[in-house]
Design an enzyme around this catalytic site. Structure first.
Site, PDB file in Angstrom:
ATOM      1  N   LYS A  43      49.053  31.236  50.308  1.00 46.02           N
ATOM      2  CA  LYS A  43      48.012  30.515  49.572  1.00 46.02           C
ATOM      3  C   LYS A  43      47.380  31.435  48.545  1.00 46.02           C
ATOM      4  O   LYS A  43      47.560  32.651  48.566  1.00 46.02           O
ATOM      5  CB  LYS A  43      46.955  29.987  50.542  1.00 46.02           C
ATOM      6  N   TYR A  57      27.832  47.179  25.713  1.00 45.29           N
ATOM      7  CA  TYR A  57      26.806  46.166  25.463  1.00 45.29           C
ATOM      8  C   TYR A  57      25.447  46.609  25.994  1.00 45.29           C
ATOM      9  O   TYR A  57      25.327  47.186  27.076  1.00 45.29           O
ATOM     10  CB  TYR A  57      27.199  44.850  26.143  1.00 45.29           C
TER      11      TYR A  57
END
Length: 822
Positions: free
Chosen positions: A490, A717
């Site tokens: 999965k 940033y």
């Protein structure tokens, strides 16, 4: 490669076997032990070797493929089931295989080099082959065939046409080397090094050395480094010895090494009072040590020192792995161009046959150099091999293979050179096929690989399928007889891929696969996966699709059960396999004990479904402090499944054990276990310091740019990164859109560059981030390791205060996956 020919009767005499032999004169030229990897079936002798299952389990598959000659254990009784087949009975089939190879080895008088050590065996073997093949016809171990089974299969390839054998031998337990020495019967012994690999099989490093030296007890020449034989009281094997070392007395002593401007290393050495120098294209310590080992072998064999240094300078890197990449036009590309002979071609074709996601299999093959046999015999054997491996198309490159085009009875195109193939490639319309590249080095198949491979993001998640296979076998070995194994694939196989992982699990005989959602299962079916697949979170709207693709739902509530029965009634299907989820304490999904009565009332006698299994989920299988609760869960699960089976009137598979429970709780195995993240080398119940598991995933990127900054300069940033000193910052090609979490910014996260663990600086950007590389020797384009076996996924998970599952499953789909098999 199958040159030797023996009759079954002759082999029976060699291995001293009883037999049922309706055709004692049947010719044997190929040895096999894996019913999934067969070729030359008519002339194959199949050894039924015991693994997790009895080797005799695989006789049917081999017989159906055309094999008629078998070596089995003395207690095998079913020979009448296989008309016309020869059976040889022995106490130990592995020992019989070794005895046969040892007898074959005795026929040849040319020199044989045996190589052992903790690391570097395959590299030294391949480099000796590179160095000597210009004047010797050589037989050598294919890939890293150095085990109790691999060594006899390698020695079986010896023929009278060759002039030198080079075989590697690896051991992990005391008492194993004597058998390999008897098979190889070396005349020259090479000890590469002595490290920590496989220490767990020995009481001490001295004990491991003693065992390895048994390989060389009868050699004429022994090549070694005194660094790895520190005890002067150890009696060295060999009638003669030749030693090598760095900066300590030895026959070949490396007195100086210096980095060269070209990126390699210049070594200065002393030999017989003379000074020599050699410029090598390597810098890492392991490669330099392996080169010096090879240098010593050639000098010990009396090759001219000036010739040897020239040969060494032309050595090239050995790529030890087959890489599986996503190709153009929905193709898969298997790149295995590092070596080319019949043995390695057969191994690569087996890997090609594991790929079920495409309807067509194509081989791009160059001329095969220096085979030691006539060209017509060689390419006739290639044609037989391609026929037995069901290859659909051959693209031959080179004048020699082109001249034998008439031997091949399949779709084919031939080209005189790699360049002519590349110019014609657009007209070939390669589409939706698995393509194997197998080319000699001079044909430069790296250009073909580049042309066929999708151009994607430079950050790469490398998946080691050999390691995954080893981890799978580790857990298989813990299972009681008859216990089935369900593998969890999965969430894109925990970030590692879908059909790529499922293919190797299917090939290795797992019993079930599990996905989270129906669309994951549909993708696997479309890729040729035929194993039973359980869907853990079935959706009402997807029931029709599930039924169309034979996907088996987990039923965890009466609502889901009723909806699925409605979907079945519309399809007209009966006896459809389903799985009942029981809640024994997780309290997530599943029927609690009070809901059993209405469940049983609904499914008892219901013709639409057949309950394949009932299962539950342990909350804390890795935690010894929670064992009391875990055992309560196991007890409750046993009680609930007993009631379920009683109401159904038939037996079902029961499973509750996950990865950690397989390791810790054998009483939780029941009829099946579910293996998840343990496949990828992560098991929280196992100490990371002594883990027997292998690292499967390696996330790497590269340096885009390097900047020199001053103390106080800001980075990224909002100026969140601040240089606390003069230094360097490297920008690398990975960001939060790739799955590198923003919480790892500003020094929380670290990456490895050239062996140095360096911190992030500034905020993590969408597509890149910055590292403080002050004081580290680094250049633009250098590899950056985000995680691997040293700086692990678990380290990153701890930095994020999360679990490895989240890190792995968070790796973006835009990150290129490369699968390799060593």
């Amino acid at each position: 490669m199958y040159h030797p020919e023996y009759s079954v009767q002759h082999i029976q005499e060699i291995i001293q076997a009883e037999g049922v032999t309706p055709d004692p004169n049947a010719v044997i030229r190929t040895l096999a032990f894996d019913s999934r990897k067969l070729a030359d079936e008519k002339f194959t002798l199949f050894f039924a070797l015991k693994g997790r299952r009895s080797g005799e389990t695989y006789i049917k598959q081999a017989y159906d493929s055309g094999v008629r000659n078998f070596v089995v254990r003395t207690d095998y009784k079913d020979t009448d089931a296989w008309p016309g087949a020869n059976f040889l009975f022995v106490d130990h089939p592995v020992q019989a295989l070794q005895s046969l190879a040892a007898a074959h080895r005795k026929q040849f008088n040319y020199p044989v080099i045996a190589i052992t050590g903790s690391n570097g065996k395959t590299i030294v073997k391949e480099w000796l082959y590179q160095l000597l093949r210009h004047n010797k016809k050589i037989v050598r171990s294919p890939k890293s065939y150095n085990s109790q089974i691999g060594v006899p299969l390698s020695v079986w390839n010896m023929t009278a046409e060759q002039e030198l054998g080079i075989f590697e031998a690896g051991i992990s337990l005391r008492g194993e080397m004597a058998a390999l020495a008897n098979v190889i019967q070396p005349t020259i012994g090479v000890l590469t090094n002595l490290g920590d690999a496989h220490n767990e099989g020995f009481g001490s490093k001295a004990e491991k050395l003693e065992e390895k030296l048994k390989l060389f007890s009868q050699v004429d020449l022994f090549v070694y480094s005194p660094r790895y034989i520190p005890d002067e009281n150890i009696s060295l094997p060999g009638r003669k010895q030749f030693s090598w070392a760095f900066n300590q007395p030895a026959d070949l002593c490396i007195t100086h090494q210096e980095d060269s401007p070209s990126g390699g290393t210049t070594l200065t050495a002393s030999f017989q009072g003379q000074t020599m120098s050699c410029q090598l294209p390597f810098r890492d310590a392991a490669s330099l040590e392996n080169v010096v080992c090879c240098w010593s072998v050639l000098l010990a064999l009396h090759y001219k020192p000036s010739d040897v240094t020239q040969w060494l300078e032309k050595l090239h890197t050995v790529n030890m792995r087959m890489e599986l990449k996503k190709g153009i036009n929905n193709c898969s590309v298997i790149d295995d161009s590092y070596s080319l002979d019949l043995s390695s071609l057969s191994i690569a074709l087996d890997f090609l046959n594991q790929q079920k996601q495409h309807p067509k299999k194509t081989l791009i093959l160059s001329d095969i150099p220096e085979s030691g046999i006539s060209s017509e015999t060689l390419y006739r054997q290639v044609a037989d091999l391609l026929r037995s491996k069901d290859v659909d198309r051959l693209i031959g490159i080179g004048p020699e293979i082109s001249s034998f085009s008439g031997l091949f009875s399949l779709e084919q195109q031939f080209y005189e050179s790699t360049a002519s193939f590349l110019s014609d490639m657009p007209q070939l319309r390669l589409n939706n096929e698995a393509i194997l590249l197998k080319g000699a080095r001079r044909f430069e198949f790296e250009h073909i690989s580049k042309a066929l491979t999708q151009k994607v993001h430079e950050t790469v998640l490398e998946i080691n399928l050999s390691a995954l296979e080893a981890n799978l076998n580790h857990y298989k070995a813990k299972l009681k007889p008859g216990v089935k194994l369900m593998a969890m694939v999965k969430a894109f196989s925990y970030g590692s891929g879908s059909y790529e992982i499922a293919n190797i699990l299917q090939f290795n005989g797992v019993d079930y696969l599990t996905v989270a959602y129906a669309d994951e299962g549909v993708s696997l079916r479309q890729a040729g996966i035929t194993l039973p697949i359980m869907v853990m979170n079935p959706d009402v709207d997807g029931f029709e699709t599930m039924i169309d693709n034979n996907l088996e739902p987990e039923l965890y509530s009466l609502r889901v059960l009723r909806n699925f029965l409605d979907a079945l009634s519309s399809s007209g299907r009966t006896g459809y396999p389903v799985h009942i989820k029981l809640d024994t304490g997780m309290h997530r999904l599943g029927f609690i004990p009070d809901e059993l009565e209405p469940l049983l009332a609904l499914i008892s006698g219901e013709p639409g479904i057949a309950v394949k299994s009932a299962f539950s989920h342990l909350t804390s299988s890795e935690d010894p402090d929670s064992d009391h609760f875990t055992r309560q869960q196991i007890k409750l699960f046993s009680e609930m499944t007993t009631r379920l089976e009683s109401a159904l009137g038939y037996s079902i598979i029961k499973h509750i054990a996950n990865t950690s429970a397989i390791s810790r709780l054998p009483e939780a195995q029941f009829g099946m276990v579910r293996l998840g993240i343990g496949l990828y080398g992560i098991d929280s119940s196992v100490s990371s310091m002594k883990s027997p598991l292998h690292t499967v995933a390696r996330l790497v990127t590269c340096v885009s740019q390097i900047k020199e900054l001053r103390k106080g300069d800001t980075v990224g940033y909002n100026r969140r990164g601040v240089m606390l000193h003069d230094g360097k910052v490297a920008t690398v090609k990975i960001g939060y859109a790739d799955g590198y979490d923003r919480k790892l910014g500003n020094g929380v996260g670290h990456m490895l560059i050239n062996g140095h663990l360096v911190p992030t600086i500034g905020s993590i950007c969408m597509d890149m981030c910055m590292l403080d590389v002050s004081g580290v020797d680094v250049e633009e384009g250098d590899e950056v390791i985000v995680f691997d076996g040293e700086h692990t996924v678990s380290h990153i998970a701890r930095q994020l205060e999360t679990i490895p599952y989240e890190v792995l499953t968070g790796i973006s789909q835009r990150v290129k996956r490369i699968y390799f098999y060593e």
